[in-house]
Each structure stands twice: as C-alpha cells, then as structure tokens.
Design a protein around this motif. Structure first.
Motif, mmCIF file in Angstrom:
data_model
loop_
_atom_site.group_PDB
_atom_site.id
_atom_site.type_symbol
_atom_site.label_atom_id
_atom_site.label_comp_id
_atom_site.label_asym_id
_atom_site.label_seq_id
_atom_site.Cartn_x
_atom_site.Cartn_y
_atom_site.Cartn_z
ATOM 1 N N GLN A 1 -7.086 1.922 -1.653
ATOM 2 C CA GLN A 1 -5.862 1.735 -0.614
ATOM 3 C C GLN A 1 -5.866 0.164 -0.119
ATOM 4 O OE1 GLN A 1 -7.444 4.559 2.520
ATOM 5 N NE2 GLN A 1 -5.580 5.358 2.577
ATOM 6 N N PRO A 2 -6.930 -0.500 0.143
ATOM 7 C CA PRO A 2 -6.699 -1.992 0.688
ATOM 8 C C PRO A 2 -6.629 -2.990 -0.441
ATOM 9 C CG PRO A 2 -9.104 -1.415 0.444
ATOM 10 C CD PRO A 2 -8.324 -0.312 0.188
ATOM 11 N N THR A 3 -6.587 -2.756 -1.678
ATOM 12 C CA THR A 3 -6.359 -3.660 -2.561
ATOM 13 C C THR A 3 -4.938 -4.231 -2.797
ATOM 14 O OG1 THR A 3 -5.732 -2.124 -4.427
ATOM 15 C CG2 THR A 3 -8.056 -2.492 -4.109
ATOM 16 N N SER A 4 -4.816 -5.591 -2.846
ATOM 17 C CA SER A 4 -3.540 -6.341 -2.833
ATOM 18 C C SER A 4 -3.456 -7.499 -3.704
ATOM 19 C CB SER A 4 -2.988 -6.868 -1.584
ATOM 20 O OG SER A 4 -4.044 -7.669 -0.989
ATOM 21 N N GLN A 5 -4.638 -7.854 -4.557
ATOM 22 C CA GLN A 5 -4.533 -8.857 -5.140
ATOM 23 C C GLN A 5 -4.913 -8.472 -7.006
ATOM 24 O OE1 GLN A 5 -7.103 -12.079 -3.303
ATOM 25 N NE2 GLN A 5 -7.506 -10.398 -1.845
ATOM 26 N N PRO A 6 -4.375 -9.253 -7.811
ATOM 27 C CA PRO A 6 -4.768 -8.877 -9.266
ATOM 28 C C PRO A 6 -6.243 -8.341 -9.413
ATOM 29 C CG PRO A 6 -3.285 -10.433 -9.129
ATOM 30 C CD PRO A 6 -3.820 -10.533 -7.699
ATOM 31 N N ARG A 7 -7.071 -9.079 -9.083
ATOM 32 C CA ARG A 7 -8.613 -8.824 -9.434
ATOM 33 C C ARG A 7 -8.954 -7.611 -8.654
ATOM 34 N NH1 ARG A 7 -12.732 -13.362 -8.836
ATOM 35 N NH2 ARG A 7 -11.469 -14.298 -10.557
ATOM 36 N N THR A 8 -8.694 -7.564 -7.282
ATOM 37 C CA THR A 8 -9.279 -6.205 -6.694
ATOM 38 C C THR A 8 -8.285 -5.089 -7.047
ATOM 39 O OG1 THR A 8 -7.800 -6.873 -4.848
ATOM 40 C CG2 THR A 8 -9.896 -7.730 -4.542
ATOM 41 N N LYS A 9 -6.957 -5.175 -7.473
ATOM 42 C CA LYS A 9 -6.419 -4.092 -7.991
ATOM 43 C C LYS A 9 -6.832 -3.439 -9.157
ATOM 44 C CE LYS A 9 -1.606 -4.949 -6.065
ATOM 45 N NZ LYS A 9 -0.129 -5.130 -6.399
ATOM 46 N N ALA A 10 -7.243 -4.340 -10.011
ATOM 47 C CA ALA A 10 -7.620 -4.020 -11.334
ATOM 48 C C ALA A 10 -8.875 -3.187 -11.118
ATOM 49 C CB ALA A 10 -7.858 -4.851 -12.335
ATOM 50 N N ALA A 11 -9.898 -3.683 -10.118
ATOM 51 C CA ALA A 11 -11.171 -3.049 -10.053
ATOM 52 C C ALA A 11 -10.789 -1.676 -9.317
ATOM 53 C CB ALA A 11 -12.082 -3.985 -9.097
ATOM 54 N N GLY A 12 -10.235 -1.778 -8.226
ATOM 55 C CA GLY A 12 -9.754 -0.512 -7.456
ATOM 56 C C GLY A 12 -9.301 0.641 -8.215
ATOM 57 N N LEU A 13 -8.475 0.266 -9.348
ATOM 58 C CA LEU A 13 -7.801 1.315 -9.898
ATOM 59 C C LEU A 13 -8.642 1.805 -11.037
ATOM 60 C CD1 LEU A 13 -5.416 2.646 -11.188
ATOM 61 C CD2 LEU A 13 -4.890 0.630 -12.688
ATOM 62 N N THR A 14 -9.901 1.136 -11.676
ATOM 63 C CA THR A 14 -10.860 1.649 -12.275
ATOM 64 C C THR A 14 -11.948 2.461 -11.712
ATOM 65 O OG1 THR A 14 -10.832 -0.465 -13.764
ATOM 66 C CG2 THR A 14 -12.909 0.918 -13.696
ATOM 67 N N ARG A 15 -12.079 2.109 -10.295
ATOM 68 C CA ARG A 15 -12.942 3.064 -9.822
ATOM 69 C C ARG A 15 -12.049 4.451 -9.358
ATOM 70 N NH1 ARG A 15 -14.207 -1.597 -6.894
ATOM 71 N NH2 ARG A 15 -12.741 -1.152 -5.126
ATOM 72 N N HIS A 16 -10.899 4.107 -9.021
ATOM 73 C CA HIS A 16 -10.129 5.230 -8.733
ATOM 74 C C HIS A 16 -9.877 6.258 -9.849
ATOM 75 C CE1 HIS A 16 -6.434 7.223 -6.913
ATOM 76 N NE2 HIS A 16 -5.905 7.203 -8.120
ATOM 77 N N ARG B 1 -5.657 3.967 6.850
ATOM 78 C CA ARG B 1 -5.595 3.054 6.085
ATOM 79 C C ARG B 1 -4.759 2.687 5.075
ATOM 80 N NH1 ARG B 1 -10.741 1.085 4.532
ATOM 81 N NH2 ARG B 1 -10.296 1.622 2.340
ATOM 82 N N MET B 2 -3.706 3.691 5.160
ATOM 83 C CA MET B 2 -2.682 3.510 3.942
ATOM 84 C C MET B 2 -1.753 2.274 4.266
ATOM 85 S SD MET B 2 0.599 6.160 3.915
ATOM 86 C CE MET B 2 1.264 5.951 5.305
ATOM 87 N N ARG B 3 -1.282 1.716 3.135
ATOM 88 C CA ARG B 3 -0.296 0.651 3.107
ATOM 89 C C ARG B 3 1.077 1.025 2.776
ATOM 90 N NH1 ARG B 3 -5.491 -0.823 4.771
ATOM 91 N NH2 ARG B 3 -5.856 -3.093 4.655
ATOM 92 N N ARG B 4 1.832 1.092 3.906
ATOM 93 C CA ARG B 4 3.217 1.306 3.626
ATOM 94 C C ARG B 4 4.090 0.292 2.686
ATOM 95 N NH1 ARG B 4 4.848 2.683 9.972
ATOM 96 N NH2 ARG B 4 3.223 0.979 9.967
ATOM 97 N N SER B 5 3.449 -0.952 2.964
ATOM 98 C CA SER B 5 4.103 -1.983 2.165
ATOM 99 C C SER B 5 4.273 -1.597 0.658
ATOM 100 C CB SER B 5 3.449 -3.379 2.298
ATOM 101 O OG SER B 5 2.095 -3.431 1.851
ATOM 102 N N LYS B 6 3.293 -0.878 0.118
ATOM 103 C CA LYS B 6 3.279 -0.396 -1.323
ATOM 104 C C LYS B 6 3.970 0.632 -1.419
ATOM 105 C CE LYS B 6 -1.785 -1.649 -1.913
ATOM 106 N NZ LYS B 6 -2.900 -1.429 -2.461
ATOM 107 N N MET B 7 4.720 1.367 -0.536
ATOM 108 C CA MET B 7 5.641 2.247 -0.624
ATOM 109 C C MET B 7 7.279 2.052 -0.232
ATOM 110 S SD MET B 7 3.310 5.881 -0.540
ATOM 111 C CE MET B 7 2.766 5.256 1.352
#
Length: 264
Positions: free
Chosen positions: A111-126, A255-261
């Motif tokens: 949910q909170p990820t917004s940067q390339p590095r954290t997005k990649a790590a978060g997607l892997t865990r997800h 915790r939802m990011r509406r900016s991602k939708m």
C-alpha cells in the motif's frame, strides 16, 4: 678525482616517476566495490524517502491485530472441535482463515510504496505471500469443502456463505491473471509496457472490492454457521467474526492510496 654532481630536480622527478613507490603516490581506492545503486538511477532515487502518512502505522497494527484475532480464534475453534470427527471440513476454516490473513499482509505491504525501489520490494513481498501462501490455502480449503459435500451427497452453494465464497474465489482467479499478466515478462500478455501499466489501477480497484467479499464470506461462516454457533460462545463470535473484520477492512481502507487509482 671526479665528483658526481647531485641529481637535478628534473632527473629526481623522472627517477621517482620511473620507480613508483606507493609511499609517494596519492591514495586511491581502486579495489572499492561498485556502488549498489545503478548508474542510471537519479540522485534522489538513491535514497528511500519516508512514505508513511499520519495514521498509517496505527492502521497497520490494527489490521495485523484483528487479522490475528480472526485467524487464531478460527484455529482454536477448529482444533477444539475434535478435528478427526470433522473429516475434510476441518481444513476448510483452517485454510480459508490462513488465506485471508495472507491476503491482508499482501495488501498492507504494498500500500504505502511510491518510489521505484520500495515499489519493487513491496511487489515482491506482495506476490510471494499471496501466490505462495494465500492462493494455495484458499484453493485447497475450497476444494476440501467441495469434496466433502460431494462424498456425503450434500448440495453445493445453498447458502449465502457458499455462494459469495465461490464467486469470490472465481473473481480471485481473474484478479491473479490480470495482476500477474500486467507485470510478468514486462506485461507481454497485455501488449507490454506502457499498455500493461494502465491496468494496474483496475487491478487495485478490483482488489479493494474483492477483499471485503472475502471478509463478508468469513463473517457469514464464522458468525452464523451451525458449526461455529455450536462450538463457540456468542461473545467470541462477535469479536472474531464481526468486529474484527469490520476493523480490519477499515484499517486497510485508511492506508489506501487513492492517487494510485486515478481514473479521471
């Protein structure tokens, strides 16, 4: 007798240059490891910036706590109800509750990820927690109850719990295909990037709609089924299967990011 003249400064300089000595050379760390950050990454992208918003951390722990209450209570009732007498049904609440707990963490970690590095790590865990734990658990739990009903000649999908449950599982399969197809192999399934990336917001919206359906299915089964009402007191069912799902869903939505939708 000839006396050798002292070397001129130029000859001394040449000699030192020809016979290099580390004592006279400037220090250079030629063996230093290459930086971990790819050279094409911008300066700002080399550092992880804070991504949390006010209320994110309390919401995270509220979600983790209520998901744990739901999971532990379900398992406690199942193991206290003479598991051998339940047959295949024993695996249904055990595995479905485990799947919902896995889905919860899979959502929270991305949910909170917004940067390339954290997005990649978060997607892997997800993907790991959902595909390696959540999906197999809910698939096996569904299979267990379907086989049990078939063996005993009981009709399928005769309650709202069963109907909404099987609809949710079918929806989950589509959710996986869309989500995975938009990121695996560069989104080749949907024409590659950037076309595939356009599906991400729909995948997120679908997930935020599907998750409440899973929780509502758990509420119907946990709060109203004959099995739970006959094996647990009302206050336990109220806390684990009514209050906990409501708080869990509320915490996830906080915790939802509406900016991602952004659709418009």
């Amino acid at each position: 007798m000839a006396v050798d003249s002292p070397p001129s400064p130029s000859s001394t300089h040449d000699e030192i240059g020809l016979h290099s000595n580390a004592e006279y050379e400037p220090y250079t760390n030629e063996t230093a490891e290459a930086p971990l950050v790819p050279p094409e990454m911008g300066y700002d992208e080399q550092f992880v910036k804070p991504e949390g918003r006010r209320g994110d951390n309390p919401a995270f722990w509220a979600a983790i706590t209520t998901a744990s209450v739901f999971l532990i209570t379900t398992w406690a009732i199942a193991f206290a109800s003479n598991p051998t007498s339940l047959g295949l049904f024993f695996f249904h609440p055990i595995l479905q509750s485990l799947a919902i707990a896995a889905f919860t963490y899979g959502i929270l970690t991305l949910q909170p990820t917004s940067q390339p590095r954290t997005k990649a790590a978060g997607l892997t865990r997800h993907q790991v927690v959902i595909l390696a734990l959540g999906v197999p658990s809910i698939a096996l739990g569904t299979l267990a109850i379907v086989i049990r009903k078939s063996l005993h000649g009981h009709p399928h999908f005769t309650t709202w719990h069963g109907i909404i449950g099987i609809v949710s599982v079918a929806w989950m399969v589509i959710q996986i295909l869309v989500g995975g197809g938009s990121v695996w192999f560069g989104g080749r399934l949907f024409g590659g990037n950037p076309k595939a990336k356009m599906l991400w917001k729909y995948h997120r919206l679908s997930g935020y709609t599907l998750f409440p359906l899973f929780l509502f299915t758990a509420y119907l089964g946990g709060a109203w089924s004959n099995w739970t009402t006959g094996n647990s007191p009302y206050v336990v069912r109220l806390l684990a299967f009514t209050i906990s799902p409501i708080v869990l869903l509320s915490a996830v939505l906080v915790r939802m990011r509406r900016s991602k939708m952004q659709f418009f």
